[in-house]
Design a protein around this motif. Structure first.
Motif, PDB file in Angstrom:
ATOM      1  N   THR A   1      25.306  32.289  40.438  1.00  0.00           N
ATOM      2  CA  THR A   1      26.532  32.748  39.802  1.00  0.00           C
ATOM      3  C   THR A   1      27.591  31.672  39.919  1.00  0.00           C
ATOM      4  O   THR A   1      27.462  30.723  40.687  1.00  0.00           O
ATOM      5  N   PHE A   2      28.658  31.825  39.144  1.00  0.00           N
ATOM      6  CA  PHE A   2      29.716  30.829  39.151  1.00  0.00           C
ATOM      7  C   PHE A   2      31.039  31.501  38.823  1.00  0.00           C
ATOM      8  O   PHE A   2      31.087  32.671  38.421  1.00  0.00           O
ATOM      9  N   ALA A   3      32.108  30.760  38.991  1.00  0.00           N
ATOM     10  CA  ALA A   3      33.438  31.219  38.606  1.00  0.00           C
ATOM     11  C   ALA A   3      33.937  30.353  37.464  1.00  0.00           C
ATOM     12  O   ALA A   3      33.497  29.205  37.276  1.00  0.00           O
ATOM     13  N   VAL A   4      34.882  30.877  36.700  1.00  0.00           N
ATOM     14  CA  VAL A   4      35.448  30.173  35.555  1.00  0.00           C
ATOM     15  C   VAL A   4      36.784  29.549  35.944  1.00  0.00           C
ATOM     16  O   VAL A   4      37.668  30.246  36.455  1.00  0.00           O
ATOM     17  N   GLU A   5      36.920  28.254  35.720  1.00  0.00           N
ATOM     18  CA  GLU A   5      38.195  27.578  35.954  1.00  0.00           C
ATOM     19  C   GLU A   5      39.182  27.893  34.835  1.00  0.00           C
ATOM     20  O   GLU A   5      40.372  28.079  35.062  1.00  0.00           O
TER      21      GLU A   5
ATOM     22  N   ASN B   1      33.921  26.298  37.151  1.00  0.00           N
ATOM     23  CA  ASN B   1      34.672  25.846  38.318  1.00  0.00           C
ATOM     24  C   ASN B   1      33.879  24.802  39.108  1.00  0.00           C
ATOM     25  O   ASN B   1      32.664  24.904  39.248  1.00  0.00           O
ATOM     26  N   ASN B   2      34.585  23.765  39.604  1.00  0.00           N
ATOM     27  CA  ASN B   2      33.965  22.701  40.398  1.00  0.00           C
ATOM     28  C   ASN B   2      32.815  22.025  39.664  1.00  0.00           C
ATOM     29  O   ASN B   2      31.773  21.722  40.248  1.00  0.00           O
ATOM     30  N   SER B   3      33.000  21.794  38.378  1.00  0.00           N
ATOM     31  CA  SER B   3      31.923  21.242  37.564  1.00  0.00           C
ATOM     32  C   SER B   3      32.492  20.410  36.429  1.00  0.00           C
ATOM     33  O   SER B   3      33.651  20.561  36.049  1.00  0.00           O
TER      34      SER B   3
ATOM     35  N   ASP C   1      46.792  33.536  29.695  1.00  0.00           N
ATOM     36  CA  ASP C   1      46.820  34.979  29.453  1.00  0.00           C
ATOM     37  C   ASP C   1      46.149  35.813  30.535  1.00  0.00           C
ATOM     38  O   ASP C   1      46.348  37.028  30.580  1.00  0.00           O
ATOM     39  N   GLY C   2      45.343  35.187  31.377  1.00  0.00           N
ATOM     40  CA  GLY C   2      44.633  35.925  32.414  1.00  0.00           C
ATOM     41  C   GLY C   2      43.141  36.006  32.151  1.00  0.00           C
ATOM     42  O   GLY C   2      42.665  35.673  31.061  1.00  0.00           O
ATOM     43  N   PHE C   3      42.390  36.466  33.159  1.00  0.00           N
ATOM     44  CA  PHE C   3      40.933  36.426  33.119  1.00  0.00           C
ATOM     45  C   PHE C   3      40.296  37.814  33.157  1.00  0.00           C
ATOM     46  O   PHE C   3      39.117  37.943  33.461  1.00  0.00           O
TER      47      PHE C   3
ATOM     48  N   ASP D   1      34.165  41.362  34.973  1.00  0.00           N
ATOM     49  CA  ASP D   1      35.624  41.389  34.987  1.00  0.00           C
ATOM     50  C   ASP D   1      36.161  40.337  35.965  1.00  0.00           C
ATOM     51  O   ASP D   1      35.494  39.978  36.933  1.00  0.00           O
ATOM     52  N   GLU D   2      37.389  39.845  35.695  1.00  0.00           N
ATOM     53  CA  GLU D   2      38.035  38.814  36.521  1.00  0.00           C
ATOM     54  C   GLU D   2      37.115  37.611  36.686  1.00  0.00           C
ATOM     55  O   GLU D   2      36.656  37.267  37.775  1.00  0.00           O
ATOM     56  N   PHE D   3      36.838  36.937  35.561  1.00  0.00           N
ATOM     57  CA  PHE D   3      35.810  35.893  35.559  1.00  0.00           C
ATOM     58  C   PHE D   3      36.176  34.636  36.334  1.00  0.00           C
ATOM     59  O   PHE D   3      35.337  33.755  36.491  1.00  0.00           O
ATOM     60  N   ASN D   4      37.401  34.516  36.806  1.00  0.00           N
ATOM     61  CA  ASN D   4      37.786  33.347  37.606  1.00  0.00           C
ATOM     62  C   ASN D   4      37.466  33.518  39.092  1.00  0.00           C
ATOM     63  O   ASN D   4      37.728  32.606  39.881  1.00  0.00           O
TER      64      ASN D   4
END
Length: 256
Positions: free
Chosen positions: A229-233, A118-120, A94-96, A192-195
């Motif tokens: 901080t991190f990004a969401v896969e 991400n990467n984890s 559905d999107g991030f 916003d835009e958690f990826n």
């Protein structure tokens, strides 16, 4: 089913049932050995959680935490599951964006949110016992919690639970329309835009445990010398629904 039961329990619905279905039900009831058409048969409800991020043992442990338990052993927890987990949104589908999150999750009651880092090999998440609502305000609750799973099945599965600190309950949930699901005053903060890199962060502020300290260091970006901080896969949000007493005998968590 006896004839009297058919007469009293099925016949009253004759007017709202398709004519061919009603006739087939009569033949099935009165003719020994007749089989109903496949389209009339209901398939069993899925026993588990339809998540691409976690598996049933994790969902059982989450249900245990919702009930107030503090056990963090994935292997030892067993018990009746009293909740239905209904998927509301999945990032890879559905999107991030914060807009998508709020469009699908606002006013849906209690929810569980899962983030695959991400990467984890780690999953972090939180339980909001209130409804998300884009109120642009802090929300008070003493029943929320955040958590972390190590999902590397080649190693020992590790879980960590952090409940909101009572004195910080007024900061338990941040309900901003411009952010994704946010817990505490920075404990699990989703922009916003958690990826995208740098748009998610964890710091111990309002909850008893940090859910970021088990991450592999290569998963973190620098952030003012703090945890990072991190990004969401990927991420998923499930509506949490208390099962009726008659449904609890299924002893499972469902998702449609």
């Amino acid at each position: 089913m006896r004839s009297s039961e058919f007469y009293n329990k099925v016949r009253p619905f004759k007017k709202i049932l398709p004519k061919d279905l009603y006739e087939d039900l009569k033949r099935y009831h009165f003719q020994t050995g007749m089989q109903l058409k496949p389209e009339y048969l209901l398939t069993p409800r899925y026993k588990g959680i339809k998540s691409t991020i976690i598996e049933k043992p994790h969902s059982a442990l989450i249900a245990h935490w919702i009930d107030g338990g503090d056990n963090t052993s994935l292997s030892s927890y067993s018990g009746e599951l009293q909740y239905e987990f209904k998927l509301l949104v999945r990032g890879s589908r559905d999107g991030f964006s914060a807009t998508t999150f709020h469009n699908r999750c606002d006013k849906q009651g209690p929810t569980i949110t899962l983030f695959k880092v991400n990467n984890s090999k780690h999953v972090i998440g939180g339980y909001n016992p209130l409804s998300w609502g884009s109120t642009n305000s802090w929300r008070y609750t003493r029943d929320s919690f955040i958590f972390q799973f190590n999902i590397d099945y080649k190693k020992k599965m590790v879980a960590k639970l952090g409940r909101v600190i009572p004195a910080c309950s007024q900061y338990a949930i941040n309900d901003s329309q411009y952010h994704g699901p946010c817990f505490g005053d920075g404990d699990l903060w989703i922009n916003d835009e958690f990826n995208l890199a740098g748009n998610c962060s964890c710091n111990k502020e309002s909850y008893e445990q940090s859910v970021g300290d088990m991450f592999h260091r290569e998963s973190w970006d620098s952030w003012n010398g703090k945890n990072g901080t991190f990004a969401v896969e990927d991420y998923e949000v499930f509506q949490v629904i208390k099962l009726r007493l008659s449904d609890q005998s299924h002893n499972s968590i469902y998702d449609y």
